[in-house]
Structures are given as structure tokens and as C-alpha cells.
Design a protein around this motif. Sequence first.
Motif, PDB file in Angstrom:
ATOM      1  N   GLY A   1     -24.373  16.410  68.259  1.00 53.49           N
ATOM      2  CA  GLY A   1     -23.591  15.339  68.869  1.00 53.49           C
ATOM      3  C   GLY A   1     -22.417  14.860  68.043  1.00 53.49           C
ATOM      4  N   LEU A   2     -22.118  15.547  66.933  1.00 54.22           N
ATOM      5  CA  LEU A   2     -20.990  15.163  66.082  1.00 54.22           C
ATOM      6  C   LEU A   2     -19.698  15.770  66.606  1.00 54.22           C
ATOM      7  CD1 LEU A   2     -22.703  15.778  62.637  1.00 54.22           C
ATOM      8  CD2 LEU A   2     -22.431  13.593  63.825  1.00 54.22           C
ATOM      9  N   GLN A   3     -18.618  15.001  66.557  1.00 53.68           N
ATOM     10  CA  GLN A   3     -17.327  15.502  66.987  1.00 53.68           C
ATOM     11  C   GLN A   3     -16.695  16.323  65.872  1.00 53.68           C
ATOM     12  OE1 GLN A   3     -14.123  12.730  68.087  1.00 53.68           O
ATOM     13  NE2 GLN A   3     -14.391  13.535  70.160  1.00 53.68           N
ATOM     14  N   VAL A   4     -16.172  17.499  66.217  1.00 54.61           N
ATOM     15  CA  VAL A   4     -15.630  18.441  65.251  1.00 54.61           C
ATOM     16  C   VAL A   4     -14.253  18.887  65.729  1.00 54.61           C
ATOM     17  CG1 VAL A   4     -16.009  20.711  64.174  1.00 54.61           C
ATOM     18  CG2 VAL A   4     -17.972  19.283  64.770  1.00 54.61           C
ATOM     19  N   ASP A   5     -13.304  19.015  64.807  1.00 60.21           N
ATOM     20  CA  ASP A   5     -11.990  19.549  65.140  1.00 60.21           C
ATOM     21  C   ASP A   5     -12.138  21.040  65.402  1.00 60.21           C
ATOM     22  OD1 ASP A   5      -9.411  21.010  64.397  1.00 60.21           O
ATOM     23  OD2 ASP A   5      -8.732  18.934  64.529  1.00 60.21           O
ATOM     24  N   LEU A   6     -11.788  21.460  66.589  1.00 60.76           N
ATOM     25  CA  LEU A   6     -12.014  22.842  67.003  1.00 60.76           C
ATOM     26  C   LEU A   6     -11.264  23.855  66.147  1.00 60.76           C
ATOM     27  CD1 LEU A   6     -13.510  24.547  69.069  1.00 60.76           C
ATOM     28  CD2 LEU A   6     -11.613  24.238  70.640  1.00 60.76           C
ATOM     29  N   SER A   7     -10.010  23.564  65.805  1.00 57.78           N
ATOM     30  CA  SER A   7      -9.252  24.537  65.018  1.00 57.78           C
ATOM     31  C   SER A   7      -9.843  24.714  63.623  1.00 57.78           C
ATOM     32  CB  SER A   7      -7.772  24.149  64.942  1.00 57.78           C
ATOM     33  OG  SER A   7      -7.614  22.908  64.313  1.00 57.78           O
ATOM     34  N   VAL A   8     -10.447  23.655  63.072  1.00 60.62           N
ATOM     35  CA  VAL A   8     -11.095  23.761  61.763  1.00 60.62           C
ATOM     36  C   VAL A   8     -12.405  24.546  61.886  1.00 60.62           C
ATOM     37  CG1 VAL A   8     -12.199  22.448  59.904  1.00 60.62           C
ATOM     38  CG2 VAL A   8     -10.037  21.657  60.873  1.00 60.62           C
ATOM     39  N   ALA A   9     -13.193  24.232  62.908  1.00 61.55           N
ATOM     40  CA  ALA A   9     -14.487  24.895  63.108  1.00 61.55           C
ATOM     41  C   ALA A   9     -14.332  26.386  63.387  1.00 61.55           C
ATOM     42  CB  ALA A   9     -15.248  24.240  64.253  1.00 61.55           C
ATOM     43  N   LEU A  10     -13.214  26.757  63.997  1.00 68.36           N
ATOM     44  CA  LEU A  10     -13.007  28.151  64.378  1.00 68.36           C
ATOM     45  C   LEU A  10     -12.105  28.900  63.413  1.00 68.36           C
ATOM     46  CD1 LEU A  10     -12.564  27.677  68.223  1.00 68.36           C
ATOM     47  CD2 LEU A  10     -14.666  28.017  66.905  1.00 68.36           C
ATOM     48  N   ASP A  11     -11.658  28.244  62.369  1.00 67.20           N
ATOM     49  CA  ASP A  11     -10.766  28.862  61.404  1.00 67.20           C
ATOM     50  C   ASP A  11     -11.396  30.124  60.842  1.00 67.20           C
ATOM     51  OD1 ASP A  11      -8.415  29.020  59.873  1.00 67.20           O
ATOM     52  OD2 ASP A  11      -9.453  28.127  58.155  1.00 67.20           O
ATOM     53  N   ASN A  12     -10.685  31.217  60.962  1.00 67.15           N
ATOM     54  CA  ASN A  12     -11.115  32.502  60.407  1.00 67.15           C
ATOM     55  C   ASN A  12     -12.383  33.050  61.054  1.00 67.15           C
ATOM     56  OD1 ASN A  12      -8.951  32.401  58.585  1.00 67.15           O
ATOM     57  ND2 ASN A  12     -10.153  31.063  57.269  1.00 67.15           N
ATOM     58  N   LYS A  13     -12.596  32.738  62.312  1.00 67.51           N
ATOM     59  CA  LYS A  13     -13.776  33.244  63.008  1.00 67.51           C
ATOM     60  C   LYS A  13     -13.389  33.906  64.317  1.00 67.51           C
ATOM     61  CE  LYS A  13     -16.953  29.900  61.067  1.00 67.51           C
ATOM     62  NZ  LYS A  13     -17.816  28.762  61.323  1.00 67.51           N
ATOM     63  N   ILE A  14     -14.180  34.863  64.691  1.00 61.53           N
ATOM     64  CA  ILE A  14     -14.108  35.427  66.022  1.00 61.53           C
ATOM     65  C   ILE A  14     -14.839  34.437  66.915  1.00 61.53           C
ATOM     66  CG2 ILE A  14     -14.881  37.327  67.486  1.00 61.53           C
ATOM     67  CD1 ILE A  14     -14.582  39.118  64.947  1.00 61.53           C
ATOM     68  N   VAL A  15     -14.266  34.148  68.083  1.00 68.33           N
ATOM     69  CA  VAL A  15     -14.780  33.078  68.934  1.00 68.33           C
ATOM     70  C   VAL A  15     -15.261  33.630  70.270  1.00 68.33           C
ATOM     71  CG1 VAL A  15     -14.223  30.865  70.027  1.00 68.33           C
ATOM     72  CG2 VAL A  15     -13.116  31.513  67.863  1.00 68.33           C
ATOM     73  N   GLY A  16     -16.477  33.251  70.642  1.00 65.20           N
ATOM     74  CA  GLY A  16     -17.007  33.565  71.960  1.00 65.20           C
ATOM     75  C   GLY A  16     -16.943  32.320  72.809  1.00 65.20           C
ATOM     76  N   LEU A  17     -16.127  32.342  73.856  1.00 65.01           N
ATOM     77  CA  LEU A  17     -16.055  31.228  74.791  1.00 65.01           C
ATOM     78  C   LEU A  17     -17.078  31.502  75.881  1.00 65.01           C
ATOM     79  CD1 LEU A  17     -12.168  30.906  75.018  1.00 65.01           C
ATOM     80  CD2 LEU A  17     -13.742  29.517  73.643  1.00 65.01           C
ATOM     81  N   PHE A  18     -18.140  30.702  75.897  1.00 63.10           N
ATOM     82  CA  PHE A  18     -19.272  30.915  76.793  1.00 63.10           C
ATOM     83  C   PHE A  18     -19.174  29.948  77.971  1.00 63.10           C
ATOM     84  CE2 PHE A  18     -24.063  30.204  77.399  1.00 63.10           C
ATOM     85  CZ  PHE A  18     -24.174  31.261  78.295  1.00 63.10           C
ATOM     86  N   PHE A  19     -18.750  30.482  79.115  1.00 64.11           N
ATOM     87  CA  PHE A  19     -18.628  29.720  80.354  1.00 64.11           C
ATOM     88  C   PHE A  19     -19.941  29.876  81.100  1.00 64.11           C
ATOM     89  CE2 PHE A  19     -14.435  31.032  79.001  1.00 64.11           C
ATOM     90  CZ  PHE A  19     -13.660  29.910  79.199  1.00 64.11           C
TER      91      PHE A  19
END
Length: 191
Positions: free
Chosen positions: A14-32
Motif C-alpha cells: 500500500g506504499l506509494q512509489v515513483d514508477l520511474s524510480v521503481a522501474l529504473d534499469n528493469k524490464i517491465v511487464g505491464l499486466f492488464f
Amino acid sequence: MNVFRGRKVVSREGLQVDLSVALDNKIVGLFFSASWCPPCRRFLPLLVEFYEKLREREAPLEIVFISSDVSSADMSEYMRHHGNWLSLAHSDVYARQLKQRYSVWTIPKLIVVAPDGEIVTTRGRAEVTEMGIDCFDDWVTSCARLCNENDVDDVDGQDDDPERGKHSATFVAVDGTRSDSQENDILYTQT
């Protein structure tokens, strides 16, 4: 262009996280996905297992859940069965924008993107189902190729992204092969 810059997501806790920081240098799976969708519920355990195996190996992968649930309560209940990944808030209008950007008309859908949002594959669900964690090597290779392509100036000869070229990266796949890029610091090693 980084489609995640300045966006916020919520962790499983439930913690709010800056998306660009959390995804920095990672491959991202957008799960719809959504709780009311039987194919989504069938695919979910495969994705959780896939995610956990790669996280154990410290692979640079992050999943972001984009819900099509009717209510935030339905979304929250469904997320109890998810891996320890991130999600957009139920009411976030950015979810609709991502669905449009990546042409998501059906669920479940797993779109795999590079750290800047460029598409690696639109067939993430099929690849996870058919290949398991072996598909991650293909994603690493594709990310390296995309990052190298994106390092070249635009057609007009102008580099419109001031962040481009500031980082270097080495992608290391499960089989030990390396791909170099100038865009992101992604390193994946087999344990």
C-alpha cells in the motif's frame, strides 16, 4: 521518451512509489487483468511463479498490474493472490492511457517493455505460458537491441531526449551471453 516519468504506483503493502524510480534499469511487464476474468485467474499462478523464480535470480524484472476491475475492493482482493509487484491505483486515469498506448483490447494481456516504455513483446502471456523463464533471455536480448536503436538520433538529426546516452548497460542472459547498450544499466546473471 520515458512513459513512466513522474507517475506513481502502489506497492502490495500500500506504499506509494515513483514508477520511474521503481522501474529504473528493469524490464517491465505491464499486466492488464481483472478478478472477474476467468482466463486472467488461470494465468495468474503462472505469472506469479515466473516472477518469483526470476526475482530469486535477481533478474531486472518488474511487473505492474493495471486493473480492469469494477471496484477498488475487487482489485484489492484480487491483488492478494498476486506476486509482490506494483500496481496503478484503481482510479488512475493513466491505466486508460496505457491501454490505448499499447492497444490493449482484451485481457489478460502481458505487454513487456523496456525501461523507457518501448515494446519488447506484446506476447508476454503466451511466452510465459509456453517457455517459462526461458523467455526472459529473449526479452533481455530485445531490450539491448532496442536500447542500441534508441541511442541513434531521430530522423531529423536532433536528439529529442536529453537523458539518452547518459547510461551504459550490459544485459547478461541466463545462458551467459552479453549484449551491450548505451541506454540502461541492466544486469542479469544466473545464480
